[in-house]
Motif scaffolding. Sequence first.
Motif, PDB file in Angstrom:
ATOM      1  N   ASN A   1       0.855  -1.177   0.000  1.00  0.00           N
ATOM      2  CA  ASN A   1       0.000   0.000   0.000  1.00  0.00           C
ATOM      3  C   ASN A   1       0.895   1.231   0.000  1.00  0.00           C
ATOM      4  OD1 ASN A   1       0.710   0.537   2.799  1.00  0.00           O
ATOM      5  ND2 ASN A   1      -0.724  -1.093   3.344  1.00  0.00           N
ATOM      6  N   ALA A   2       0.339   2.396   0.273  1.00  0.00           N
ATOM      7  CA  ALA A   2       1.104   3.641   0.222  1.00  0.00           C
ATOM      8  C   ALA A   2       2.079   3.787   1.383  1.00  0.00           C
ATOM      9  CB  ALA A   2       0.147   4.829   0.199  1.00  0.00           C
ATOM     10  N   ARG A   3       2.032   2.899   2.351  1.00  0.00           N
ATOM     11  CA  ARG A   3       2.901   2.992   3.517  1.00  0.00           C
ATOM     12  C   ARG A   3       3.935   1.879   3.624  1.00  0.00           C
ATOM     13  NH1 ARG A   3       2.727   7.726   6.782  1.00  0.00           N
ATOM     14  NH2 ARG A   3       0.567   8.414   7.013  1.00  0.00           N
TER      15      ARG A   3
ATOM     16  N   GLU B   1      10.027  -1.951   4.034  1.00  0.00           N
ATOM     17  CA  GLU B   1      10.237  -0.524   3.797  1.00  0.00           C
ATOM     18  C   GLU B   1       8.981   0.225   4.237  1.00  0.00           C
ATOM     19  OE1 GLU B   1      10.822   2.147  -0.197  1.00  0.00           O
ATOM     20  OE2 GLU B   1      12.187   0.429   0.047  1.00  0.00           O
ATOM     21  N   ILE B   2       9.129   1.093   5.217  1.00  0.00           N
ATOM     22  CA  ILE B   2       7.999   1.798   5.814  1.00  0.00           C
ATOM     23  C   ILE B   2       8.102   3.288   5.486  1.00  0.00           C
ATOM     24  CG2 ILE B   2       6.666   2.192   7.902  1.00  0.00           C
ATOM     25  CD1 ILE B   2       7.026  -0.761   7.208  1.00  0.00           C
TER      26      ILE B   2
ATOM     27  N   TYR C   1      11.612   7.476   4.588  1.00  0.00           N
ATOM     28  CA  TYR C   1      11.253   6.094   4.923  1.00  0.00           C
ATOM     29  C   TYR C   1      12.351   5.440   5.743  1.00  0.00           C
ATOM     30  CZ  TYR C   1      14.441   4.911   1.085  1.00  0.00           C
ATOM     31  OH  TYR C   1      15.546   4.797   0.281  1.00  0.00           O
ATOM     32  N   VAL C   2      12.002   4.316   6.354  1.00  0.00           N
ATOM     33  CA  VAL C   2      12.970   3.490   7.076  1.00  0.00           C
ATOM     34  C   VAL C   2      12.879   2.062   6.547  1.00  0.00           C
ATOM     35  CG1 VAL C   2      12.934   4.894   9.167  1.00  0.00           C
ATOM     36  CG2 VAL C   2      11.341   2.975   8.939  1.00  0.00           C
ATOM     37  N   THR C   3      13.965   1.313   6.680  1.00  0.00           N
ATOM     38  CA  THR C   3      13.995  -0.087   6.260  1.00  0.00           C
ATOM     39  C   THR C   3      14.603  -0.937   7.373  1.00  0.00           C
ATOM     40  OG1 THR C   3      16.208  -0.052   5.264  1.00  0.00           O
ATOM     41  CG2 THR C   3      14.372   0.637   3.864  1.00  0.00           C
TER      42      THR C   3
ATOM     43  N   PHE D   1      19.442  -2.412   8.208  1.00  0.00           N
ATOM     44  CA  PHE D   1      18.456  -1.380   8.507  1.00  0.00           C
ATOM     45  C   PHE D   1      18.964  -0.052   7.960  1.00  0.00           C
ATOM     46  CE2 PHE D   1      21.310  -1.866  12.069  1.00  0.00           C
ATOM     47  CZ  PHE D   1      21.675  -0.564  12.407  1.00  0.00           C
ATOM     48  N   GLY D   2      18.046   0.883   7.734  1.00  0.00           N
ATOM     49  CA  GLY D   2      18.466   2.147   7.169  1.00  0.00           C
ATOM     50  C   GLY D   2      17.343   3.155   7.091  1.00  0.00           C
ATOM     51  N   MET D   3      17.654   4.271   6.427  1.00  0.00           N
ATOM     52  CA  MET D   3      16.674   5.330   6.241  1.00  0.00           C
ATOM     53  C   MET D   3      16.964   6.032   4.921  1.00  0.00           C
ATOM     54  SD  MET D   3      18.123   8.246   8.866  1.00  0.00           S
ATOM     55  CE  MET D   3      18.102   7.108  10.230  1.00  0.00           C
TER      56      MET D   3
END
Length: 258
Positions: A61-63, A100-101, A118-120, A176-178
């Motif tokens: 979805n979009a998030r 991925e958020i 976003y963050v992962t 993890f990341g951004m």
Amino acid sequence: MRKLLLVFVTVLLTVSVHAQKTADIGIWGGTLTSVHGDMDEDAPFQSFNLNFGAYFRYNFNARVAMRAMFLTGTFASEGTVESAPWEFDKSVQDLTLQAEINYLRYILGKKKLRFSPYVTFGIGVAYFPYNFTVGRLATDPDGPAGIMGFNPDHPELNGLVVGDYEESVTTLTIPFGMGFKYTIGERLGLGVEYQMRKYMSDKLDDLDDPLAYVKGAETVTYNDGSHNNDWAGYLGVHLTYMIFTGKKACPAYDAKNW
């Protein structure tokens, strides 16, 4: 690891119900920023270490999205170990599966949803060579050579490591990341991101527990498979192309505050 994977699956199944699903492919290019391991004085951005790769991203979805990503490139750094100089240079292959958020609602190609930080986070595996060379160690009895058992003035330490050693390492990683992404066309997006890796191995910098020593019949070590010192950081840009536009979302669902 099993609990972490279960959380991923539960979250993704929950958010995917009735969502507008799309899929993207992308290319990634950048540099290794730093390696945090057993070395001291290993400053970040010592040189440009090219790393590049590609990914497939499925957008629930979009998030929320799930990304499968492969990176390959050079890892190199210089520093010291107990005041003795040390350096390494190797090729590392990295395969990850990451959630991925998006902080804001984002759909590639939609003008009203065209950008988002976003963050992962996820799980992965890395492959690289491990080369421990005795000749690179100092002969100072108080330096790594003495600690690791190569100095004749410390016979009680002999036998911990017997000589040069090479192997291929395959290890689990925690990625993890951004980042920030922006739509530049109906199907094209551009982004910049910073990624970190926690390696479940201490051999990335060619130093596997360098302060270990033998005391009598006991070998004293300072790490194990789950407690080690190796981390790495990537900084790069990515270009994304939408390959599947999905079906139009239900108006009632699309109005939700995702």
